[in-house]
Structure formats: C-alpha cells, structure tokens
Design a protein around this motif. Sequence first.
Motif, PDB file in Angstrom:
ATOM      1  N   UNK A 161       0.840  -1.187   0.000  1.00 29.84           N
ATOM      2  CA  UNK A 161       0.000   0.000   0.000  1.00 29.84           C
ATOM      3  C   UNK A 161       0.883   1.248   0.000  1.00 29.84           C
ATOM      4  N   UNK A 162       0.499   2.204  -0.816  1.00 25.89           N
ATOM      5  CA  UNK A 162       1.206   3.475  -0.905  1.00 25.89           C
ATOM      6  C   UNK A 162       0.431   4.486  -0.071  1.00 25.89           C
ATOM      7  N   UNK A 163       1.130   5.249   0.727  1.00 27.27           N
ATOM      8  CA  UNK A 163       0.447   6.241   1.550  1.00 27.27           C
ATOM      9  C   UNK A 163       0.000   7.423   0.706  1.00 27.27           C
ATOM     10  N   UNK A 164      -1.026   8.092   1.179  1.00 24.57           N
ATOM     11  CA  UNK A 164      -1.506   9.303   0.518  1.00 24.57           C
ATOM     12  C   UNK A 164      -0.430  10.369   0.455  1.00 24.57           C
ATOM     13  N   UNK A 165       0.375  10.455   1.487  1.00 24.27           N
ATOM     14  CA  UNK A 165       1.458  11.451   1.497  1.00 24.27           C
ATOM     15  C   UNK A 165       2.481  11.165   0.397  1.00 24.27           C
ATOM     16  N   UNK A 166       2.777   9.888   0.152  1.00 27.27           N
ATOM     17  CA  UNK A 166       3.717   9.533  -0.914  1.00 27.27           C
ATOM     18  C   UNK A 166       3.139   9.915  -2.272  1.00 27.27           C
ATOM     19  N   UNK A 167       1.870   9.608  -2.470  1.00 27.54           N
ATOM     20  CA  UNK A 167       1.216   9.934  -3.740  1.00 27.54           C
ATOM     21  C   UNK A 167       1.222  11.444  -3.948  1.00 27.54           C
ATOM     22  N   UNK A 168       0.823  12.178  -2.926  1.00 27.99           N
ATOM     23  CA  UNK A 168       0.777  13.638  -3.024  1.00 27.99           C
ATOM     24  C   UNK A 168       2.160  14.198  -3.335  1.00 27.99           C
ATOM     25  N   UNK A 169       3.168  13.714  -2.640  1.00 25.26           N
ATOM     26  CA  UNK A 169       4.535  14.195  -2.873  1.00 25.26           C
ATOM     27  C   UNK A 169       4.991  13.884  -4.295  1.00 25.26           C
ATOM     28  N   UNK A 170       4.663  12.701  -4.798  1.00 24.28           N
ATOM     29  CA  UNK A 170       5.060  12.328  -6.160  1.00 24.28           C
ATOM     30  C   UNK A 170       4.400  13.219  -7.204  1.00 24.28           C
ATOM     31  N   UNK A 171       3.103  13.460  -7.054  1.00 26.97           N
ATOM     32  CA  UNK A 171       2.399  14.282  -8.035  1.00 26.97           C
ATOM     33  C   UNK A 171       2.770  15.761  -7.923  1.00 26.97           C
ATOM     34  N   UNK A 172       3.141  16.211  -6.736  1.00 31.83           N
ATOM     35  CA  UNK A 172       3.528  17.604  -6.552  1.00 31.83           C
ATOM     36  C   UNK A 172       4.999  17.848  -6.862  1.00 31.83           C
ATOM     37  N   UNK A 173       5.757  16.794  -7.131  1.00 32.66           N
ATOM     38  CA  UNK A 173       7.169  16.945  -7.479  1.00 32.66           C
ATOM     39  C   UNK A 173       7.293  17.697  -8.804  1.00 32.66           C
ATOM     40  N   UNK A 174       8.303  18.528  -8.918  1.00 36.50           N
ATOM     41  CA  UNK A 174       8.489  19.365 -10.102  1.00 36.50           C
ATOM     42  C   UNK A 174       8.452  18.550 -11.399  1.00 36.50           C
ATOM     43  N   UNK A 175       9.128  17.404 -11.411  1.00 34.58           N
ATOM     44  CA  UNK A 175       9.168  16.562 -12.614  1.00 34.58           C
ATOM     45  C   UNK A 175       7.762  16.124 -13.043  1.00 34.58           C
ATOM     46  N   UNK A 176       6.921  15.745 -12.087  1.00 37.21           N
ATOM     47  CA  UNK A 176       5.548  15.340 -12.404  1.00 37.21           C
ATOM     48  C   UNK A 176       4.723  16.523 -12.881  1.00 37.21           C
ATOM     49  N   UNK A 177       4.855  17.650 -12.202  1.00 37.77           N
ATOM     50  CA  UNK A 177       4.086  18.840 -12.585  1.00 37.77           C
ATOM     51  C   UNK A 177       4.426  19.246 -14.015  1.00 37.77           C
ATOM     52  N   UNK A 178       5.709  19.270 -14.354  1.00 36.71           N
ATOM     53  CA  UNK A 178       6.123  19.649 -15.711  1.00 36.71           C
ATOM     54  C   UNK A 178       5.588  18.643 -16.729  1.00 36.71           C
ATOM     55  N   UNK A 179       5.703  17.345 -16.425  1.00 37.03           N
ATOM     56  CA  UNK A 179       5.219  16.309 -17.343  1.00 37.03           C
ATOM     57  C   UNK A 179       3.727  16.488 -17.638  1.00 37.03           C
ATOM     58  N   UNK A 180       2.910  16.600 -16.593  1.00 36.94           N
ATOM     59  CA  UNK A 180       1.468  16.701 -16.778  1.00 36.94           C
ATOM     60  C   UNK A 180       1.057  18.053 -17.352  1.00 36.94           C
ATOM     61  N   UNK A 181       1.786  19.113 -17.016  1.00 36.24           N
ATOM     62  CA  UNK A 181       1.479  20.427 -17.596  1.00 36.24           C
ATOM     63  C   UNK A 181       1.717  20.409 -19.103  1.00 36.24           C
ATOM     64  N   UNK A 182       2.793  19.786 -19.533  1.00 40.91           N
ATOM     65  CA  UNK A 182       3.050  19.682 -20.980  1.00 40.91           C
ATOM     66  C   UNK A 182       1.939  18.901 -21.669  1.00 40.91           C
ATOM     67  N   UNK A 183       1.478  17.841 -21.033  1.00 44.01           N
ATOM     68  CA  UNK A 183       0.393  17.043 -21.622  1.00 44.01           C
ATOM     69  C   UNK A 183      -0.879  17.876 -21.741  1.00 44.01           C
ATOM     70  N   UNK A 184      -1.197  18.653 -20.704  1.00 41.89           N
ATOM     71  CA  UNK A 184      -2.407  19.480 -20.746  1.00 41.89           C
ATOM     72  C   UNK A 184      -2.306  20.548 -21.819  1.00 41.89           C
ATOM     73  N   UNK A 185      -1.119  21.081 -21.982  1.00 43.71           N
ATOM     74  CA  UNK A 185      -0.923  22.170 -22.936  1.00 43.71           C
ATOM     75  C   UNK A 185      -0.871  21.683 -24.377  1.00 43.71           C
ATOM     76  N   UNK A 186      -0.321  20.484 -24.605  1.00 42.62           N
ATOM     77  CA  UNK A 186      -0.039  20.036 -25.970  1.00 42.62           C
ATOM     78  C   UNK A 186      -0.936  18.927 -26.507  1.00 42.62           C
ATOM     79  N   UNK A 187      -1.466  18.073 -25.644  1.00 45.85           N
ATOM     80  CA  UNK A 187      -2.131  16.861 -26.138  1.00 45.85           C
ATOM     81  C   UNK A 187      -3.627  16.985 -26.381  1.00 45.85           C
ATOM     82  N   UNK A 188      -4.345  17.577 -25.467  1.00 45.60           N
ATOM     83  CA  UNK A 188      -5.799  17.557 -25.577  1.00 45.60           C
ATOM     84  C   UNK A 188      -6.315  16.143 -25.396  1.00 45.60           C
ATOM     85  N   UNK A 189      -7.469  15.874 -25.966  1.00 49.33           N
ATOM     86  CA  UNK A 189      -8.070  14.544 -25.839  1.00 49.33           C
ATOM     87  C   UNK A 189      -7.423  13.554 -26.794  1.00 49.33           C
ATOM     88  N   UNK A 190      -7.339  12.314 -26.348  1.00 49.22           N
ATOM     89  CA  UNK A 190      -6.944  11.239 -27.248  1.00 49.22           C
ATOM     90  C   UNK A 190      -8.162  10.944 -28.117  1.00 49.22           C
TER      91      UNK A 190
END
Length: 147
Positions: free
Chosen positions: A7-36
């Motif tokens: 089991x992964x803790x909520x704090x681990x998940x939150x920290x992973x998604x809030x990490x700069x690398x994750x934020x940049x990855x998902x921000x690029x997807x939101x900006x460039x990809x749109x819907x599949x």
Amino acid sequence: MAPPVTKISGETVRADFNALESVVHYARAAERLGLWASERRLIEQHFPAPGAPLLEAGCGTGRVTLALAELGYTRITAFDFAEELLDQARHFARGKKLTRRIRFLHADATQLAGAAVPDGPSTDAPGARAPPWSPRDSRACFSFSTA
C-alpha cells in the motif's frame, strides 16, 4: 509469481504528483495533447448534453477538463489532491478563458464518501474506491467492492 503489492500512503502519492518533474510532465500534456481520439469517441457517444453537470476526479493539470470545456461543456467540477497540478489547471483555464465553465477544487478522492458537489453530481458512490496511485508506481489499479 508477481511481487506483493504494498500500500502506498496518501502522502507519498501527493509528494510524487507535486514533485516538479511530475508537474512539468502533466502540464506539458495538458498544454499540448488535448483529448486522445478514444476519449473523444467515448465523450461523443456516452456523455450527456453539454449543459449537463460533469465531475472529473483526479483532474491533474486539466488535460481532459480543458478539452471538455472547449467541446462546449459549461458545468464542470474538477478536483485533484495535488495542489501544484491544480495550480497549472487553473492557469491553463485562465489562459484559455474557460474559468466560467470549470470549477476546480482541491480534494482527496479517498475522502469524498457522501460529499455533495454543488451544481454537479453526488460523489457518493457506495462500494467504489480507488486506492492511492503514484506516478512512480506502474501497478495503478482500481477496485470495486460491494461492501
């Protein structure tokens, strides 16, 4: 034999998604990809009329949320528990002038039992739960129980 799943803790998940690398990855997807293409087909075939309220759980940086608003949906409530991802979603919505169609909330999907979302559907889904998932964990899963 598959390794045991821990089991992964909520704090681990939150920290992973809030990490700069994750934020940049998902921000690029939101900006460039749109819907599949597959998402667009599902929306066209199964979603209600654009005036119907929609609730998106785990919206992240808003890739799907923004696309729904651009398709004409006007009553979207989207939430995520990663605040940095939500900040990016709000930023993109402002840039695309979609803020009147989307309401972003900071919320944890594992803590919504019985919560009502104003202007949107109830989030009370008896028996449905989504275990925490982390970008580092490739074994993402959802479960459904009848309890």
